[in-house]
Scaffold this motif. Sequence first.
Motif, mmCIF file in Angstrom:
data_model
loop_
_atom_site.group_PDB
_atom_site.id
_atom_site.type_symbol
_atom_site.label_atom_id
_atom_site.label_comp_id
_atom_site.label_asym_id
_atom_site.label_seq_id
_atom_site.Cartn_x
_atom_site.Cartn_y
_atom_site.Cartn_z
ATOM 1 N N CYS A 227 23.585 26.203 41.909
ATOM 2 C CA CYS A 227 22.917 25.326 40.990
ATOM 3 C C CYS A 227 23.610 25.250 39.760
ATOM 4 N N LEU A 228 24.330 26.512 39.203
ATOM 5 C CA LEU A 228 25.108 26.412 38.070
ATOM 6 C C LEU A 228 26.181 25.444 38.005
ATOM 7 N N GLN A 229 26.858 25.499 39.546
ATOM 8 C CA GLN A 229 28.023 24.490 39.765
ATOM 9 C C GLN A 229 27.579 23.072 39.365
ATOM 10 N N GLU A 231 24.949 21.967 37.878
ATOM 11 C CA GLU A 231 24.592 21.577 36.532
ATOM 12 C C GLU A 231 25.502 21.432 35.577
ATOM 13 N N SER A 232 26.814 22.310 35.859
ATOM 14 C CA SER A 232 28.043 21.946 35.115
ATOM 15 C C SER A 232 28.546 20.432 35.398
ATOM 16 N N SER A 263 27.944 20.093 31.597
ATOM 17 C CA SER A 263 27.425 21.213 30.982
ATOM 18 C C SER A 263 28.325 22.403 30.822
ATOM 19 N N LYS A 265 27.944 25.001 29.092
ATOM 20 C CA LYS A 265 27.058 26.324 29.091
ATOM 21 C C LYS A 265 26.892 26.875 30.670
ATOM 22 N N ALA A 266 26.725 25.828 31.342
ATOM 23 C CA ALA A 266 26.550 26.174 32.840
ATOM 24 C C ALA A 266 27.701 26.675 33.558
ATOM 25 N N ARG A 269 28.339 30.335 32.279
ATOM 26 C CA ARG A 269 27.513 31.301 32.812
ATOM 27 C C ARG A 269 28.025 31.431 34.102
ATOM 28 N N LEU A 270 28.484 30.339 34.964
ATOM 29 C CA LEU A 270 28.761 30.605 36.457
ATOM 30 C C LEU A 270 30.140 31.635 36.218
ATOM 31 N N THR A 288 34.343 23.866 38.655
ATOM 32 C CA THR A 288 33.324 23.351 37.695
ATOM 33 C C THR A 288 34.092 22.147 37.064
#
Length: 289
Positions: A227-229, A231-232, A263, A265-266, A269-270, A288
């Motif tokens: 999910c973070l990937q 979003e990035s 993103s 931020k994403a 965070r990842l 990312t």
Amino acid sequence: MKSAAPQDKHEVRPGQSIELLKELHILTRDGKMNQDSRRKLKQVYHLYQFIEPLMQQVLDAKSAVSLVDHGAGKSYLGFILYDLFFKPLLNDSAVGDAAASSKIYGIETRDELVARSRELAQRLQFPGMEFLNLSVAESTTSQALPEQIDIVTALHACNTATDDAIEFALKKKARFMVLVPCCQAEVAAELRKSKGDAVRNNPLSEMWRHPIHTREFGSQITNVLRCLQLESHGYQVRVTELVGWEHSMKNELIVAEYKGGKSNKAAQRLAEILSTTGLQSLERRFFTS
């Protein structure tokens, strides 16, 4: 134009191909339903309610829809989507040309399933369906697929096949992704290796100290990283569950829509999660940029 909703969500929709439902074992050979049939039909309609609006959005925005279904198996999903969504549109003068030029591609590695799906599509006169004998990774560079794909699905694509499907979708600039991950073994294996210096002072490592927790935490964090990937890379992500799949523990559904931009931020965070869990070796898998 949207397909009309059935009065009873557990009954066959008007206009559906009875022959197809028999082939998919949703109906018995004599065209009847039993308890298992109703369960399967519930699953079909639940999946369809997530994907149909996405196809409609694409069709509203452009002249055709392209969808790739990875790990298609018997192409259960592709056939249902074509039967419920595209077949009714073919006779609609307003959108008939768009429906006729739309394509659903089933990607599958087993020869016999590809051959069976091709034969069934021909018999049912579903001209917009194509089946390719490829792995998910091979499909990314295959000349048999267009450079851009609108929607990418991967239902129960085992282990890293889901990640290959994500990579495929990113390279094909997909507007939507619909993913039901399965058998996330890679991250759990790496967590077992990292139970040393990298996480010695991290109290959260207790979440994967015991073998059964390693497996469960590995599965959970894999989808968090995915999910973070996404979003990035500029996708808006929604995570929910598939109802009617109570027999399976793998019922997490990830729906992603491209919104544009990146993103940071994403991505940050990842990277932090990979570092604090000792999973830096998987940076390439969850790229990312």
